[in-house]
Write an enzyme that holds these catalytic residues in place. Sequence first.
Site, PDB file in Angstrom:
ATOM      1  N   ASN A 114       0.838  -1.202   0.000  1.00 56.07           N
ATOM      2  CA  ASN A 114       0.000   0.000   0.000  1.00 56.07           C
ATOM      3  C   ASN A 114       0.870   1.248   0.000  1.00 56.07           C
ATOM      4  O   ASN A 114       2.082   1.183   0.211  1.00 56.07           O
ATOM      5  CB  ASN A 114      -0.919  -0.011   1.245  1.00 56.07           C
ATOM      6  CG  ASN A 114      -2.209   0.776   1.013  1.00 56.07           C
ATOM      7  OD1 ASN A 114      -2.295   1.611   0.112  1.00 56.07           O
ATOM      8  ND2 ASN A 114      -3.223   0.496   1.829  1.00 56.07           N
ATOM      9  N   PHE A 115       0.233   2.375  -0.254  1.00 56.81           N
ATOM     10  CA  PHE A 115       0.878   3.684  -0.194  1.00 56.81           C
ATOM     11  C   PHE A 115       2.034   3.872  -1.175  1.00 56.81           C
ATOM     12  O   PHE A 115       2.973   4.605  -0.899  1.00 56.81           O
ATOM     13  CB  PHE A 115       1.334   3.985   1.253  1.00 56.81           C
ATOM     14  CG  PHE A 115       0.235   3.819   2.264  1.00 56.81           C
ATOM     15  CD1 PHE A 115       0.333   2.875   3.271  1.00 56.81           C
ATOM     16  CD2 PHE A 115      -0.930   4.578   2.186  1.00 56.81           C
ATOM     17  CE1 PHE A 115      -0.685   2.687   4.193  1.00 56.81           C
ATOM     18  CE2 PHE A 115      -1.965   4.402   3.100  1.00 56.81           C
ATOM     19  CZ  PHE A 115      -1.846   3.459   4.097  1.00 56.81           C
ATOM     20  N   LEU A 116       1.933   3.220  -2.327  1.00 51.91           N
ATOM     21  CA  LEU A 116       2.924   3.480  -3.393  1.00 51.91           C
ATOM     22  C   LEU A 116       2.729   4.916  -3.855  1.00 51.91           C
ATOM     23  O   LEU A 116       1.635   5.293  -4.293  1.00 51.91           O
ATOM     24  CB  LEU A 116       2.715   2.519  -4.558  1.00 51.91           C
ATOM     25  CG  LEU A 116       3.418   2.871  -5.878  1.00 51.91           C
ATOM     26  CD1 LEU A 116       4.933   2.929  -5.697  1.00 51.91           C
ATOM     27  CD2 LEU A 116       3.055   1.851  -6.955  1.00 51.91           C
ATOM     28  N   CYS A 117       3.782   5.734  -3.708  1.00 52.39           N
ATOM     29  CA  CYS A 117       3.644   7.150  -4.059  1.00 52.39           C
ATOM     30  C   CYS A 117       4.956   7.671  -4.626  1.00 52.39           C
ATOM     31  O   CYS A 117       6.023   7.426  -4.063  1.00 52.39           O
ATOM     32  CB  CYS A 117       3.286   7.948  -2.803  1.00 52.39           C
ATOM     33  SG  CYS A 117       3.041   9.704  -3.128  1.00 52.39           S
ATOM     34  N   LYS A 125       9.547   8.450 -14.741  1.00 55.31           N
ATOM     35  CA  LYS A 125      10.985   8.120 -14.703  1.00 55.31           C
ATOM     36  C   LYS A 125      11.147   6.617 -14.502  1.00 55.31           C
ATOM     37  O   LYS A 125      12.193   6.143 -14.117  1.00 55.31           O
ATOM     38  CB  LYS A 125      11.654   8.875 -13.544  1.00 55.31           C
ATOM     39  CG  LYS A 125      12.087  10.295 -13.883  1.00 55.31           C
ATOM     40  CD  LYS A 125      12.930  10.862 -12.748  1.00 55.31           C
ATOM     41  CE  LYS A 125      13.511  12.196 -13.089  1.00 55.31           C
ATOM     42  NZ  LYS A 125      14.500  12.143 -14.200  1.00 55.31           N
ATOM     43  N   ARG A 126      10.044   5.888 -14.674  1.00 55.10           N
ATOM     44  CA  ARG A 126      10.052   4.428 -14.518  1.00 55.10           C
ATOM     45  C   ARG A 126      10.505   4.025 -13.105  1.00 55.10           C
ATOM     46  O   ARG A 126      11.179   3.007 -12.941  1.00 55.10           O
ATOM     47  CB  ARG A 126      10.966   3.769 -15.566  1.00 55.10           C
ATOM     48  CG  ARG A 126      10.707   4.170 -16.998  1.00 55.10           C
ATOM     49  CD  ARG A 126       9.356   3.712 -17.518  1.00 55.10           C
ATOM     50  NE  ARG A 126       9.217   2.265 -17.479  1.00 55.10           N
ATOM     51  CZ  ARG A 126       8.038   1.636 -17.290  1.00 55.10           C
ATOM     52  NH1 ARG A 126       6.945   2.352 -17.098  1.00 55.10           N
ATOM     53  NH2 ARG A 126       7.969   0.328 -17.255  1.00 55.10           N
ATOM     54  N   LEU A 127      10.168   4.838 -12.095  1.00 54.17           N
ATOM     55  CA  LEU A 127      10.540   4.501 -10.712  1.00 54.17           C
ATOM     56  C   LEU A 127       9.606   3.436 -10.144  1.00 54.17           C
ATOM     57  O   LEU A 127       9.993   2.629  -9.300  1.00 54.17           O
ATOM     58  CB  LEU A 127      10.463   5.754  -9.831  1.00 54.17           C
ATOM     59  CG  LEU A 127      11.757   6.508  -9.571  1.00 54.17           C
ATOM     60  CD1 LEU A 127      11.481   7.795  -8.799  1.00 54.17           C
ATOM     61  CD2 LEU A 127      12.738   5.634  -8.797  1.00 54.17           C
ATOM     62  N   THR A 128       8.344   3.417 -10.623  1.00 52.65           N
ATOM     63  CA  THR A 128       7.361   2.489 -10.050  1.00 52.65           C
ATOM     64  C   THR A 128       7.815   1.026 -10.115  1.00 52.65           C
ATOM     65  O   THR A 128       7.835   0.345  -9.085  1.00 52.65           O
ATOM     66  CB  THR A 128       5.997   2.674 -10.746  1.00 52.65           C
ATOM     67  OG1 THR A 128       5.544   4.002 -10.505  1.00 52.65           O
ATOM     68  CG2 THR A 128       4.978   1.696 -10.187  1.00 52.65           C
ATOM     69  N   THR A 150      -4.423  -3.071  -4.128  1.00 50.51           N
ATOM     70  CA  THR A 150      -5.568  -2.517  -4.867  1.00 50.51           C
ATOM     71  C   THR A 150      -5.068  -1.335  -5.671  1.00 50.51           C
ATOM     72  O   THR A 150      -4.023  -0.741  -5.358  1.00 50.51           O
ATOM     73  CB  THR A 150      -6.671  -1.991  -3.925  1.00 50.51           C
ATOM     74  OG1 THR A 150      -6.112  -0.967  -3.107  1.00 50.51           O
ATOM     75  CG2 THR A 150      -7.251  -3.112  -3.092  1.00 50.51           C
ATOM     76  N   LEU A 397      -7.207  -0.577   3.020  1.00 51.09           N
ATOM     77  CA  LEU A 397      -7.325   0.812   3.480  1.00 51.09           C
ATOM     78  C   LEU A 397      -7.158   1.770   2.299  1.00 51.09           C
ATOM     79  O   LEU A 397      -6.446   1.452   1.363  1.00 51.09           O
ATOM     80  CB  LEU A 397      -6.252   1.089   4.539  1.00 51.09           C
ATOM     81  CG  LEU A 397      -6.348   0.175   5.768  1.00 51.09           C
ATOM     82  CD1 LEU A 397      -5.216   0.496   6.702  1.00 51.09           C
ATOM     83  CD2 LEU A 397      -7.698   0.334   6.435  1.00 51.09           C
TER      84      LEU A 397
HETATM   85  C1  R64 Z   1     -11.440   6.413  -2.687  1.00 53.57           C
HETATM   86  C2  R64 Z   1     -12.943   6.291  -2.621  1.00 53.57           C
HETATM   87  C3  R64 Z   1     -13.881   7.247  -3.004  1.00 53.57           C
HETATM   88  C4  R64 Z   1     -13.637   8.597  -3.569  1.00 53.57           C
HETATM   89  O1  R64 Z   1     -12.784   8.746  -4.427  1.00 53.57           O
HETATM   90  C5  R64 Z   1     -14.439   9.708  -3.016  1.00 53.57           C
HETATM   91  N1  R64 Z   1     -15.207   9.606  -1.897  1.00 53.57           N
HETATM   92  C6  R64 Z   1     -15.734  10.866  -1.707  1.00 53.57           C
HETATM   93  C7  R64 Z   1     -15.298  11.703  -2.712  1.00 53.57           C
HETATM   94  N2  R64 Z   1     -14.489  10.945  -3.519  1.00 53.57           N
HETATM   95  C8  R64 Z   1     -13.828  11.476  -4.732  1.00 53.57           C
HETATM   96  O2  R64 Z   1     -15.124   6.816  -2.821  1.00 53.57           O
HETATM   97  C9  R64 Z   1     -15.009   5.550  -2.304  1.00 53.57           C
HETATM   98  C10 R64 Z   1     -16.017   4.654  -1.935  1.00 53.57           C
HETATM   99  C11 R64 Z   1     -15.651   3.404  -1.434  1.00 53.57           C
HETATM  100  C12 R64 Z   1     -14.292   3.042  -1.268  1.00 53.57           C
HETATM  101  C13 R64 Z   1     -13.304   3.938  -1.622  1.00 53.57           C
HETATM  102  O3  R64 Z   1     -11.968   3.658  -1.476  1.00 53.57           O
HETATM  103  C14 R64 Z   1     -11.667   2.397  -0.828  1.00 53.57           C
HETATM  104  C15 R64 Z   1     -10.258   2.445  -0.283  1.00 53.57           C
HETATM  105  C16 R64 Z   1      -9.349   3.030  -1.331  1.00 53.57           C
HETATM  106  N3  R64 Z   1      -7.986   2.825  -0.959  1.00 53.57           N
HETATM  107  C17 R64 Z   1      -7.194   3.976  -1.318  1.00 53.57           C
HETATM  108  C18 R64 Z   1      -6.882   3.953  -2.799  1.00 53.57           C
HETATM  109  C19 R64 Z   1      -7.859   4.216  -3.762  1.00 53.57           C
HETATM  110  C20 R64 Z   1      -7.528   4.185  -5.112  1.00 53.57           C
HETATM  111  C21 R64 Z   1      -6.235   3.897  -5.453  1.00 53.57           C
HETATM  112  N4  R64 Z   1      -5.309   3.637  -4.509  1.00 53.57           N
HETATM  113  C22 R64 Z   1      -5.616   3.667  -3.207  1.00 53.57           C
HETATM  114  C23 R64 Z   1     -13.669   5.197  -2.157  1.00 53.57           C
END
Ligand code: R64
Length: 397
Positions: A114-117, A125-128, A150, A397
């Site tokens: 999680n939290f790949l940023c 830069k192909r860091l991912t 996810t 999360l």
């Molecule tokens: C994100 C998210 C949003 C929204 O984008 C959103 N809600 C209100 C306004 N907005 C624009 O709505 C959801 C509903 C269910 C589960 C969700 O997310 C489940 C958990 C997501 N994990 C974080 C993540 C999401 C996408 C890509 N990487 C990490 C979300």
Amino acid sequence: EGPIDSKKTPDDIPDEPLPMLGDFEWCEIDIQKENELEDLFVLLNENYVEDKDSSFRFNYTKEFFNWALKSPGWRKDWHVGVRVKKTNKLIAFISAIPVNLRVRSNEFKSVEINFLCIHKQLRAKRLTPVLIKEITRRVNKCNIWQALYTSGTILPSPVSTPRYAHRPINWSKLYDVGFTGCPIDKTKADMLAYYAVPSVTKTAGLRAMELRDVDATLVLFNKYQSRFDMVQNFTKEEFQHWFLGNDEIHKVVFSYVVENEEGEITDFFSFYSLPFTILENAIHKDLGIGYLFYYASNADFEYTDRFDKEGTTALRKRLDSLMSDAVVLARSHKMDVFNALTSQENSLFLEDLKFGPGDGFLNFYLFNYKTMPITDGLTEDKRFDTEKRSNVGVVML
Ligand SMILES: Cc1c(C(=O)c2nccn2C)oc2cccc(OCCCNCc3cccnc3)c12
């Protein structure tokens, strides 16, 4: 069904980190050090996932990282960063935490990535791929060969793709910030009335979960989770961490149980707080968001068939009551919208409780594990499927 790559041992895996672009160097983020936790917070607060119109950006708090990245068995060397050699500036991050997964009838040690940023100015830069290969190396060195992650973006073969769903709480603020619109045949007053949330809960025996509830709630939870095809198996320590958290002041996770007159725990639910920064708005700076987390109910335990009509009706009725109270409690914690996916048994109550389908889908991926797709709670035309519901029992999360 099962691992894809040929069986390896940690000895087959290099000891040295992957080569890194000239100006940058690998580092580990020690989130127990205030200044390093600050670096992580700033990197994600300024560069992490936004909605597709770039109106909102996730605002993971420092308390959230202490909860999400310090679950039992956590490792500092799985909190991997990349810094600029000259300035020490943190410009990328990726994390792994250990989890016990069950996919259909197979149980195995895995990690959740999680939290790949990557900093906005260093994209393309192909860091991912380098970050993913490096966290894979570190996890493989610990003899773990599978991963769950996810993504909002489409990558090869998701195992399931549930849909976002939103239950407005503070409709006028959602309207002001452009998250929701007003149907042409409705007035704002109509919308406020339609989405009005009671100020008190209605489920008898509902109360906040306490330490003394962990054993009984874990028994209920494990029995309930057995209906799904993909779940995380929690040890008692993990259960306590994930549902009672580790920060009394700035709570991130909120857990509740229903205790009946015999003193038994018949239901439990939880949600976590993950605000959005609102990027372009003169009045509002933050959007308070509650995300449905894990829950369990014994409402349909007397029916052996999960899809028995009577059992489904009993479960739907109970979840309508529980999740209606979850929204009431989210409102009491100043959340403006309550989010859920169409995974778990959620399709049973989403429409009843006035959740609207979102325009986002969350793709679940398993790394180095082949399995048939798992139902995502959606019909062919992507509506909430109250018949089949979903076999995804994991919440990321
Ligand atoms: C994100 C998210 C949003 C929204 O984008 C959103 N809600 C209100 C306004 N907005 C624009 O709505 C959801 C509903 C269910 C589960 C969700 O997310 C489940 C958990 C997501 N994990 C974080 C993540 C999401 C996408 C890509 N990487 C990490 C979300």
